[in-house]
Write an enzyme that holds these catalytic residues in place. Sequence first.
Site, PDB file in Angstrom:
ATOM      1  CB  CYS A  80      -0.989  -0.021   1.161  1.00 27.30           C
ATOM      2  SG  CYS A  80      -2.342   1.187   0.971  1.00 27.30           S
ATOM      3  CG  HIS A 183      -4.226  -3.398   2.320  1.00 25.37           C
ATOM      4  ND1 HIS A 183      -3.310  -3.011   3.276  1.00 25.37           N
ATOM      5  CD2 HIS A 183      -4.801  -2.257   1.868  1.00 25.37           C
ATOM      6  CE1 HIS A 183      -3.343  -1.692   3.414  1.00 25.37           C
ATOM      7  NE2 HIS A 183      -4.228  -1.216   2.557  1.00 25.37           N
ATOM      8  CD  GLU A 185      -2.400  -6.199   4.802  1.00 24.71           C
ATOM      9  OE1 GLU A 185      -2.663  -5.017   5.088  1.00 24.71           O
ATOM     10  OE2 GLU A 185      -1.758  -6.543   3.790  1.00 24.71           O
TER      11      GLU A 185
END
Length: 206
Positions: A80, A183, A185
Amino acid sequence: MIGIISYGSGNIKAILNVYESLKISAKVVTSKNELEGCSGFILPGVGSFDYAMFKFNESGLIGPLSDLILEEKMPVLGICVGMQMLADKSEEGSLPGLGWISGSVKRIKGREGVRLPHMGWNEVKLARRNLLMDGISDLERFYFLHSYYFDPVDKSQGILEVCHGEKFFCGVNKNEVYGVQFHPEKSHDQGIQLLNNFSKLTDVKA
């Protein structure tokens, strides 16, 4: 061992949780001494470009981390705003970026029907086959939250593309330096696969 750089900006715990679930050694790095024992690094980031760069400068980690990445060729993955920090500069702020991949960060063009920030799931297209995306199919969906994108000087260093009002790169790579705008994650199985792939890149350099 993967070092997750903690300087006051980024989803540290979420990334650490992914690696713990994969039983891959990872630790949070907050100081120069904690860089020892790592074979690769993740540079997360959220919020504004200048805020992230200010906090990173304040941490005292930029110099020693730059030596490990640029001189000792250890892999790094910017996520990001962490990806945007790899650039030379950003339209969002006035502070210089790291310059690890030459380029600038630009604002997504606002127009009717195009909402900013670019938030939610979007298809990612492979611009160039890369080990970071091993086992991940073309046009897989990842989770985004941003209003700016990385525009590399050398377009061959763009490895992933996305379209939100306009087409732009959402993944870059130069030597051992990688960046993704989305992202991983927060991107379920495909994001976990990407973080697992990055761990394999660090094994090569361990």
